[in-house]
Design a protein around this motif. Structure first.
Motif, short mmCIF file in Angstrom:
data_model
loop_
_atom_site.label_atom_id
_atom_site.label_comp_id
_atom_site.label_asym_id
_atom_site.label_seq_id
_atom_site.Cartn_x
_atom_site.Cartn_y
_atom_site.Cartn_z
N ARG A 175 -20.04 43.88 -21.94
CA ARG A 175 -19.77 44.90 -20.91
C ARG A 175 -21.08 45.52 -20.42
NH1 ARG A 175 -15.23 49.43 -20.59
NH2 ARG A 175 -16.15 50.61 -18.91
N ARG B 31 -22.83 43.12 -18.13
CA ARG B 31 -22.15 43.03 -16.83
C ARG B 31 -22.46 44.26 -15.98
NH1 ARG B 31 -16.80 42.56 -18.21
NH2 ARG B 31 -16.50 44.78 -17.89
N GLN B 32 -22.43 45.44 -16.61
CA GLN B 32 -22.75 46.66 -15.87
C GLN B 32 -24.20 46.64 -15.40
OE1 GLN B 32 -21.67 49.83 -18.52
NE2 GLN B 32 -19.55 49.88 -17.80
#
Length: 122
Positions: A92, A95-96
């Motif tokens: 995550r 991805r951010q």
């Protein structure tokens, strides 16, 4: 109370009910030995079917008590959950980071494009 707080409260109540109801209602076959695992139940079933059955292997380590065995199992589950949480958190975060970098590139491209069109209009 906010919507998230209501949902969280409901989830906590459901988890507590799942933990307490089987104990209160006496569900499961725990009359002989409480909280037996699937291994012990399978061993009992095999012994009932074939009393002369001999296991083809033995455990590498036999804990001295059921409590230690349960603690080791819980530790194994906690380590596994930690590894999974780390992996998904890392994914995550990456991805951010990629989304932020893309947004920054888009913003930089829009600024440079505006500067070029302003310079061409002169």
């Amino acid at each position: 109370m906010s919507r998230n707080a209501k949902i969280n409260t409901l989830l906590v109540v459901l988890v507590a009910a799942l933990a307490v109801l089987p104990l209160v209602l006496g569900l499961g076959d725990h009359k002989k030995e409480p909280f037996t695992g699937a291994d012990a139940q399978a061993e009992t079933a095999i012994t009932e079917i074939d009393p002369d059955y001999k296991p083809w292997f033995s455990p590498l380590y036999e804990p001295p008590s059921g409590e230690i065995e349960s603690a080791l199992f819980a530790l194994q589950a906690a380590i596994g959950a930690g590894v999974l949480a780390y992996y998904f958190g890392l994914r995550r975060g990456r991805r951010q980071g990629e989304l932020r970098a893309q947004a920054q590139q888009d913003a930089d491209g829009a600024e440079s494009g505006a500067g070029v069109s302003a310079a061409q209009g002169d």
